[in-house]
Design a protein around this motif. Structure first.
Motif, PDB file in Angstrom:
ATOM      1  N   TYR A  63      38.586  41.371  34.780  1.00 10.24           N
ATOM      2  CA  TYR A  63      38.091  41.029  36.110  1.00 10.24           C
ATOM      3  C   TYR A  63      38.964  39.902  36.627  1.00 10.24           C
ATOM      4  O   TYR A  63      39.727  39.293  35.880  1.00 10.24           O
ATOM      5  N   MET A  64      38.885  39.661  37.913  1.00 10.18           N
ATOM      6  CA  MET A  64      39.709  38.627  38.529  1.00 10.18           C
ATOM      7  C   MET A  64      38.875  37.380  38.782  1.00 10.18           C
ATOM      8  O   MET A  64      37.730  37.472  39.238  1.00 10.18           O
ATOM      9  N   GLN A  65      39.459  36.233  38.471  1.00 12.15           N
ATOM     10  CA  GLN A  65      38.807  34.953  38.737  1.00 12.15           C
ATOM     11  C   GLN A  65      39.891  33.978  39.178  1.00 12.15           C
ATOM     12  O   GLN A  65      40.846  33.732  38.429  1.00 12.15           O
ATOM     13  N   ASN A  66      39.742  33.467  40.393  1.00 11.42           N
ATOM     14  CA  ASN A  66      40.728  32.539  40.962  1.00 11.42           C
ATOM     15  C   ASN A  66      42.142  33.110  40.909  1.00 11.42           C
ATOM     16  O   ASN A  66      43.104  32.420  40.583  1.00 11.42           O
ATOM     17  N   GLY A  67      42.270  34.401  41.183  1.00 13.19           N
ATOM     18  CA  GLY A  67      43.573  35.044  41.216  1.00 13.19           C
ATOM     19  C   GLY A  67      44.183  35.377  39.866  1.00 13.19           C
ATOM     20  O   GLY A  67      45.316  35.849  39.799  1.00 13.19           O
ATOM     21  N   PRO A  87      28.593  37.607  32.582  1.00 13.81           N
ATOM     22  CA  PRO A  87      27.654  37.063  33.571  1.00 13.81           C
ATOM     23  C   PRO A  87      28.339  36.837  34.913  1.00 13.81           C
ATOM     24  O   PRO A  87      29.464  36.367  34.984  1.00 13.81           O
ATOM     25  N   GLU A  88      27.660  37.240  35.974  1.00  7.51           N
ATOM     26  CA  GLU A  88      28.097  37.022  37.361  1.00  7.51           C
ATOM     27  C   GLU A  88      29.305  37.845  37.788  1.00  7.51           C
ATOM     28  O   GLU A  88      29.782  37.682  38.907  1.00  7.51           O
ATOM     29  N   VAL A  89      29.838  38.732  36.964  1.00 10.18           N
ATOM     30  CA  VAL A  89      30.973  39.564  37.355  1.00 10.18           C
ATOM     31  C   VAL A  89      30.443  40.897  37.853  1.00 10.18           C
ATOM     32  O   VAL A  89      29.657  41.551  37.171  1.00 10.18           O
ATOM     33  N   ASP A 101      41.652  51.634  37.824  1.00 11.66           N
ATOM     34  CA  ASP A 101      40.381  52.033  38.433  1.00 11.66           C
ATOM     35  C   ASP A 101      39.541  50.789  38.643  1.00 11.66           C
ATOM     36  O   ASP A 101      39.591  49.846  37.853  1.00 11.66           O
ATOM     37  N   THR A 102      38.758  50.793  39.710  1.00 13.23           N
ATOM     38  CA  THR A 102      37.873  49.679  40.029  1.00 13.23           C
ATOM     39  C   THR A 102      36.432  50.122  39.848  1.00 13.23           C
ATOM     40  O   THR A 102      35.996  51.109  40.438  1.00 13.23           O
ATOM     41  N   ILE A 103      35.702  49.397  39.016  1.00 10.64           N
ATOM     42  CA  ILE A 103      34.283  49.654  38.770  1.00 10.64           C
ATOM     43  C   ILE A 103      33.515  48.513  39.445  1.00 10.64           C
ATOM     44  O   ILE A 103      33.715  47.344  39.100  1.00 10.64           O
TER      45      ILE A 103
END
Length: 143
Positions: A63-67, A87-89, A101-103
């Protein structure tokens, strides 16, 4: 030693009087999702088929967090890959064979209660902005 035995004898009725109110309750949640990767042409499972073209080292889940890419833990089961929810993703990416692919997940938190800890439940899921295949709880990604 005699005092200790007497103490245990006095404590015994209290121990049997305490009942586990949560006994027999399963704390179920959807704290993961599962996928496999199949050939768009033949339908063969590219991860777990008899002539698999991929192994788990060829798959990246993040997942992406702050780029920046943040890796997500996943494990192989019998015929699918299980991805643990962070959590929170709410948006995960799965990259294999130069395709991503994006889920996207809609997640709700449940609890905590007396019997169950705080859990996450998947309320809705899309794959590349489309509903996933309906015939299984395992998401099929095409390559």
């Amino acid at each position: 030693m005699k005092q200790f035995n007497l103490f245990l004898l006095m404590l015994l009725p209290f121990l049997f009087a305490c009942k586990d109110e949560c006994e027999g309750i399963d704390c179920l949640s959807d704290e993961a999702f599962a996928f496999t990767i199949k050939s768009a042409e033949s339908g063969e499972d590219l991860l777990f088929g008899s002539d698999a073209q991929l192994d788990l080292d060829d798959v990246e889940v993040y997942y992406m967090q702050n780029g920046a890419r943040q890796p997500v833990q996943f494990r192989a089961e019998a015929n699918y890959v299980v991805v643990a929810l962070a959590p929170e993703v709410t948006e995960y990416y799965i990259t294999a064979l130069d395709q991503t692919d994006t889920i996207r997940l809609a997640i709700s938190s449940i609890g905590p209660s007396e019997c169950c800890p705080r859990t996450q439940k998947v309320e809705d899921l899309t794959v590349n902005n489309q509903p996933p295949n309906e015939d299984s709880w395992v998401i099929t990604l095409q390559r």
